[in-house]
Design an enzyme around this catalytic site. Structure first.
Site, PDB file in Angstrom:
ATOM      1  N   LEU A 140      17.045  -4.733 -33.939  1.00 41.31           N
ATOM      2  CA  LEU A 140      16.588  -3.908 -32.829  1.00 41.31           C
ATOM      3  C   LEU A 140      16.939  -2.476 -33.166  1.00 41.31           C
ATOM      4  CD1 LEU A 140      17.742  -5.869 -29.614  1.00 41.31           C
ATOM      5  CD2 LEU A 140      15.448  -5.790 -30.608  1.00 41.31           C
ATOM      6  N   ASP A 141      16.107  -1.530 -32.742  1.00 44.44           N
ATOM      7  CA  ASP A 141      16.426  -0.122 -32.942  1.00 44.44           C
ATOM      8  C   ASP A 141      17.775   0.203 -32.305  1.00 44.44           C
ATOM      9  OD1 ASP A 141      13.970   0.207 -34.162  1.00 44.44           O
ATOM     10  OD2 ASP A 141      12.987   0.950 -32.354  1.00 44.44           O
ATOM     11  N   ARG A 142      18.416   1.233 -32.815  1.00 47.80           N
ATOM     12  CA  ARG A 142      19.736   1.622 -32.304  1.00 47.80           C
ATOM     13  C   ARG A 142      19.735   1.796 -30.780  1.00 47.80           C
ATOM     14  NH1 ARG A 142      24.068   5.160 -34.338  1.00 47.80           N
ATOM     15  NH2 ARG A 142      22.811   5.625 -36.190  1.00 47.80           N
ATOM     16  N   THR A 144      17.582   0.579 -28.579  1.00 45.20           N
ATOM     17  CA  THR A 144      17.027  -0.556 -27.831  1.00 45.20           C
ATOM     18  C   THR A 144      18.142  -1.529 -27.496  1.00 45.20           C
ATOM     19  OG1 THR A 144      14.898  -0.353 -28.960  1.00 45.20           O
ATOM     20  CG2 THR A 144      15.351  -2.445 -27.870  1.00 45.20           C
ATOM     21  N   ARG A 241       7.185   0.940 -29.751  1.00 43.25           N
ATOM     22  CA  ARG A 241       7.205   2.375 -29.476  1.00 43.25           C
ATOM     23  C   ARG A 241       5.925   3.050 -29.968  1.00 43.25           C
ATOM     24  NH1 ARG A 241      13.020   3.862 -31.899  1.00 43.25           N
ATOM     25  NH2 ARG A 241      12.424   5.962 -31.237  1.00 43.25           N
TER      26      ARG A 241
END
Length: 305
Positions: A140-142, A144, A241
């Site tokens: 997961l993105d930082r 998120t 995104r």
């Protein structure tokens, strides 16, 4: 002062006893007796040897019960020694661990000792004297938040990596998007490719990048924001995104692909559902977390943001 308890009194502090009235399976009995308990929690108790029938420990889910048998359920709660502001453990067995991460921490570091979820889990395993490491199988993105699974063995990691789409059959996100959605739902399909600055670009035709498919459903909307659920067929970098920005409704708080609106001072994207088949046992595991309450506050009548 010493207090001597009778066998029955001692048992009452350790177990809850129930008598079976009608023939059924153990799982059926427990689901009725422990009304509201999740199937995953039942399986966890059984794996932990917390259930006995006529004082014999039973771990078989479909174990047949007869009228008159006595089922004991242990009152002991499995202890999880992890107190960390960045994540909490949702589920753990000898092969995998499922966590819910908060925004602001990387799933995996770019250097060996960089602080991230993996280093937190590796330290947790070390303190518990587990001879294992957290193996990253997805990210997961930082910024998120939400559910993630890490493998604890090389075998489990390889199975998840080699058959991610077959193993993980329902993975969903909830997001606050900027603006009022025009459609109730739809599907976005494109090819995603990074440039040299690590910015992901989307193309409706094959640009040499990776094919990405996102299904979306609008749940709530007002003049400023929309609460939207996304289901992924693919798990590409920055997929949600970029696809939402393609629609003209960027994820709120997205400083990379957004429009500058940041009502909650965070990226408003949360991975709330992770349903998968266990890489070793093939058991069905279903994990869901509540939507972040701050997301929902943007859609109350008194909201002024």
């Amino acid at each position: 002062m010493t207090i001597n308890k009778t066998g029955a009194e001692y048992a009452a502090t350790k177990y809850t006893e129930y008598t079976v009235r009608n023939a059924c399976t153990l799982t059926e009995f427990l689901e009725v007796t422990l009304s509201g308990i999740s199937r995953n929690r039942l399986k966890d108790i059984l794996r932990g040897r917390g259930i006995s029938v006529d004082r014999k420990v039973v771990t078989q889910y479909d174990y047949p019960l007869s009228a008159g048998q006595v089922v004991r359920i242990s009152k002991h709660k499995r202890k999880i020694d992890l107190n960390n502001k960045w994540l909490k453990i949702i589920y753990e067995d000898k092969d995998i661990i499922v966590i819910e991460k908060n925004p602001g921490i990387l799933s995996m570091g770019t250097t060996a000792k960089q602080f991230c979820v993996k280093t937190v889990l590796d330290e947790y395993f070390q303190k518990r004297h587990f001879k294992c490491h957290a193996h990253v199988v997805h990210r997961l993105d930082r910024e998120t938040s939400g559910l993630m699974v890490y493998a604890k063995t090389i075998e489990a990691a390889k199975i998840l990596e080699d058959d991610w789409k077959g193993r993980v059959f329902d993975r969903r996100y909830i997001a606050v998007l900027c603006g009022q959605m025009e459609k109730e739902g739809g599907t976005i399909e494109s090819w995603l490719k990074d440039n040299k600055a690590c910015i992901t670009f989307s193309s409706p035709t094959d640009n040499g990048g990776k094919h990405a498919v996102t299904h979306y459903h609008t749940m709530q909307t007002n003049e400023k924001f929309s609460l939207v659920e996304m289901r992924l067929d693919t798990g590409r970098k920055n997929q949600i995104r970029v696809h939402m920005a393609d629609l003209g409704h960027a994820v709120a708080g997205d400083d990379k692909y957004g429009n500058g609106l940041n009502p909650l001072r965070r990226l408003c994207l949360h991975a709330y559902r992770l349903h998968l088949y266990h890489p070793i046992t093939n058991e069905l595991l279903e994990f869901d977390t509540p939507y972040p309450s701050m997301f929902l506050q943007l859609f109350t009548k008194n909201n002024t943001l």
